[in-house]
Design an enzyme around this catalytic site. Structure first.
Site, PDB file in Angstrom:
ATOM      1  N   ARG A 211      -7.488  -5.599   9.285  1.00 33.04           N
ATOM      2  CA  ARG A 211      -6.435  -6.615   9.500  1.00 33.04           C
ATOM      3  C   ARG A 211      -7.051  -7.916  10.012  1.00 33.04           C
ATOM      4  O   ARG A 211      -6.667  -9.013   9.604  1.00 33.04           O
ATOM      5  CB  ARG A 211      -5.435  -6.103  10.548  1.00 33.04           C
ATOM      6  CG  ARG A 211      -4.566  -4.985  10.038  1.00 33.04           C
ATOM      7  CD  ARG A 211      -3.760  -4.384  11.171  1.00 33.04           C
ATOM      8  NE  ARG A 211      -2.983  -3.267  10.662  1.00 33.04           N
ATOM      9  CZ  ARG A 211      -2.778  -2.136  11.310  1.00 33.04           C
ATOM     10  NH1 ARG A 211      -3.267  -1.954  12.520  1.00 33.04           N
ATOM     11  NH2 ARG A 211      -2.061  -1.173  10.764  1.00 33.04           N
ATOM     12  N   ASP A 249       8.122  -3.738   2.081  1.00 31.90           N
ATOM     13  CA  ASP A 249       7.990  -2.294   2.318  1.00 31.90           C
ATOM     14  C   ASP A 249       9.311  -1.643   1.940  1.00 31.90           C
ATOM     15  O   ASP A 249      10.375  -2.252   2.080  1.00 31.90           O
ATOM     16  CB  ASP A 249       7.657  -2.006   3.787  1.00 31.90           C
ATOM     17  CG  ASP A 249       7.044  -0.619   3.976  1.00 31.90           C
ATOM     18  OD1 ASP A 249       5.831  -0.519   4.199  1.00 31.90           O
ATOM     19  OD2 ASP A 249       7.801   0.381   3.889  1.00 31.90           O
ATOM     20  N   CYS A 339      -6.341   4.818   0.483  1.00 31.28           N
ATOM     21  CA  CYS A 339      -6.601   5.795   1.555  1.00 31.28           C
ATOM     22  C   CYS A 339      -6.643   7.203   0.976  1.00 31.28           C
ATOM     23  O   CYS A 339      -6.454   8.185   1.682  1.00 31.28           O
ATOM     24  CB  CYS A 339      -5.565   5.671   2.665  1.00 31.28           C
ATOM     25  SG  CYS A 339      -3.878   5.890   2.112  1.00 31.28           S
TER      26      CYS A 339
HETATM   27  N1  SAH Z   1      -0.277  -1.939   5.794  1.00 35.45           N
HETATM   28  C1  SAH Z   1       0.376  -1.127   6.794  1.00 35.45           C
HETATM   29  C2  SAH Z   1       0.278   0.353   6.518  1.00 35.45           C
HETATM   30  C3  SAH Z   1       0.809   0.772   5.178  1.00 35.45           C
HETATM   31  S1  SAH Z   1       1.247   2.452   5.080  1.00 35.45           S
HETATM   32  C4  SAH Z   1      -0.168  -1.476   8.165  1.00 35.45           C
HETATM   33  O1  SAH Z   1      -1.075  -2.311   8.269  1.00 35.45           O
HETATM   34  O2  SAH Z   1       0.330  -0.913   9.141  1.00 35.45           O
HETATM   35  C5  SAH Z   1       2.089   2.508   3.568  1.00 35.45           C
HETATM   36  C6  SAH Z   1       3.471   1.908   3.588  1.00 35.45           C
HETATM   37  O3  SAH Z   1       3.930   1.904   2.238  1.00 35.45           O
HETATM   38  C7  SAH Z   1       4.529   2.633   4.369  1.00 35.45           C
HETATM   39  O4  SAH Z   1       5.085   1.759   5.308  1.00 35.45           O
HETATM   40  C8  SAH Z   1       5.599   3.049   3.340  1.00 35.45           C
HETATM   41  O5  SAH Z   1       6.925   2.907   3.825  1.00 35.45           O
HETATM   42  C9  SAH Z   1       5.345   2.084   2.243  1.00 35.45           C
HETATM   43  N2  SAH Z   1       5.682   2.486   0.865  1.00 35.45           N
HETATM   44  C10 SAH Z   1       5.402   3.632   0.229  1.00 35.45           C
HETATM   45  N3  SAH Z   1       5.746   3.576  -1.058  1.00 35.45           N
HETATM   46  C11 SAH Z   1       6.268   2.333  -1.257  1.00 35.45           C
HETATM   47  C12 SAH Z   1       6.794   1.640  -2.396  1.00 35.45           C
HETATM   48  N4  SAH Z   1       6.839   2.215  -3.598  1.00 35.45           N
HETATM   49  N5  SAH Z   1       7.203   0.386  -2.234  1.00 35.45           N
HETATM   50  C13 SAH Z   1       7.177  -0.211  -1.020  1.00 35.45           C
HETATM   51  N6  SAH Z   1       6.673   0.386   0.069  1.00 35.45           N
HETATM   52  C14 SAH Z   1       6.230   1.638  -0.034  1.00 35.45           C
END
Ligand code: SAH
Length: 395
Positions: A211, A249, A339
């Site tokens: 980040r 999200d 991941c």
């Molecule tokens: N970038 C974030 C972590 C991401 S975790 C951070 O820095 O904290 C993955 C995220 O993707 C989750 O919040 C989940 O709700 C979201 N997610 C999963 N599938 C999705 C989709 N098809 N469209 C939008 N969001 C999605």
């Protein structure tokens, strides 16, 4: 202690100190160990190889702990492993800057099946093996002595518990239940965490370093943070002077928390747009509307849960990244992550190359992201490496 006999020809991984022995590599068991018992692994001639947790419900029938026959795997053995892991996080935790991180990362910290995350004064644990489950009283006692936490919450709702024949748990292990909201700090930014309800154990602390790196490019830029969760990349980018950040999200709870986090950090909400939507749909919508960005962050959930799912996942990663590239202004940056442990860096670069071809773009890899030091990769356990990413300049 009960002896478990390894099949002839299966010694190599054990000698190389890989901590897993699959059920198919086991010749026989001299006795009837209960699941979670510590057993002795011997070779076909009866020679000692290692001590480990036994579980006949799991594909990984043995999780090896100790390769020195003369070292007793007792309470103090577990206390020492906990102490060493916790102490090794000291450099991450800086007063007033960062008070959240992963304290114990399972096999990578020599404690197979134990994950402990710190959220300010609270701990969240995941217990994924019956062996660790048996040792939890000792482990909790040690954590209490070391850290004196306000609460310890069991977040063991991971599907992998099922593989060990364990029930799903979601309860407080100490008398105190964590409050609904816990405020944590990471790199000077404050986040609201809901330990009981949040995803995983409440916060994705594995992106802490990444980040910061992405945000260092954000000054004056128009940023799109896809799969934003509670705003890790969004908040860092705003803090670093981004002209605007759009966060996407699919989780309403995540986006609500993201908005709270913007206010909590006194960041300019006028520069922030938070959208609850499926990322794939939203990217297409932006494309149709002719919207473009200077930086696009793609941090999707795990697309490949196993190696067998890799082909399908690679296509999904390719499509997602192609769309991300199409929304960038010339020379813009794509910060893209995977991941999925099954997807290695080499394959990920290949996927990006395909995405670039399909998008009709040229891509330079200018930085490789990895998981931070509180998610160590043990040399004898490459499976512990799962998070990777690429910062791409896209023309
Ligand atoms: N970038 C974030 C972590 C991401 S975790 C951070 O820095 O904290 C993955 C995220 O993707 C989750 O919040 C989940 O709700 C979201 N997610 C999963 N599938 C999705 C989709 N098809 N469209 C939008 N969001 C999605």
């Amino acid at each position: 202690m009960i002896d478990v006999i390894l099949k002839k020809g299966k010694e190599k991984a054990v000698l190389h100190r890989h901590p897993w022995v699959f059920s198919g590599a086991i010749e026989g068991v001299k006795g009837k160990p209960a699941n979670g018992d510590i057993v002795r692994l011997v070779d076909s001639k009866g020679g000692f190889m290692a001590y480990g947790f036994y579980n006949d419900q799991s594909r990984v029938a043995l999780r090896l702990l100790e390769w020195n026959e003369n070292v007793e795997v007792n309470e103090s053995w577990f206390r020492e492993k906990v102490t060493v892991a916790v102490a090794s996080r000291n450099s991450i935790l800086v007063d007033g800057v960062t008070n959240t991180c992963r304290l114990i990362f399972s096999e990578s910290d020599y404690l197979p099946g134990l994950i402990v995350d710190k959220y300010a004064g609270h701990l969240a644990v995941q217990v994924l093996t019956s062996g660790i489950e048996n040792m939890m009283l000792v482990i909790i006692d040690e954590l209490q002595q070391l850290l004196n936490p306000e609460s310890i919450f069991d977040k063991s709702d991971a599907s992998s518990r099922g593989h060990e024949g364990l029930e799903t748990v979601n309860t407080a292990l100490t008398l105190a239940h964590p409050p609904e909201r816990v405020e944590v700090k990471e790199n000077g930014i404050t986040y609201n965490i809901n330990i009981a309800e949040g995803q995983k154990s409440g916060f994705y602390c594995d992106q802490r370093d990444n980040r910061k790196i992405v945000a260092s490019y954000a000054k004056g830029k128009k940023v799109l943070d896809c799969f934003s969760y509670t705003g890790g990349f969004t908040l860092n980018s705003l803090q670093n002077g981004a002209a605007s950040v759009t966060s996407v999200d699919s989780s309403v709870l995540a986006i609500d928390t993201l908005k709270e986090n913007i206010a909590l950090n006194h960041l300019n909400g006028l520069q922030a747009t938070a959208i609850v939507s499926d990322v794939n749909k939203q990217l297409r919508k932006f494309k149709d509307e002719g919207e473009t960005f200077d930086i696009v962050v793609l941090d999707p959930p795990k697309y490949a849960p196993s190696r067998s799912a890799l082909d399908k996942a690679a296509r999904a990663y390719k499509d997602l990244n192609r769309m991300g590239m199409l929304l960038l202004n010339p020379g813009g940056l794509l910060a893209t992550f995977s991941c999925s442990g099954a997807m290695n860096m080499e394959t990920f670069k290949q996927v990006l190359a395909w995405a670039a071809l399909d998008a009709g773009k040229q891509v330079q890899f200018i930085h490789q992201f990895c998981q931070p030091e509180d998610h160590p990769v043990r040399s004898s356990f490459p499976e512990g490496e799962y998070l990777k990413g690429l910062l791409c300049r896209v023309f």
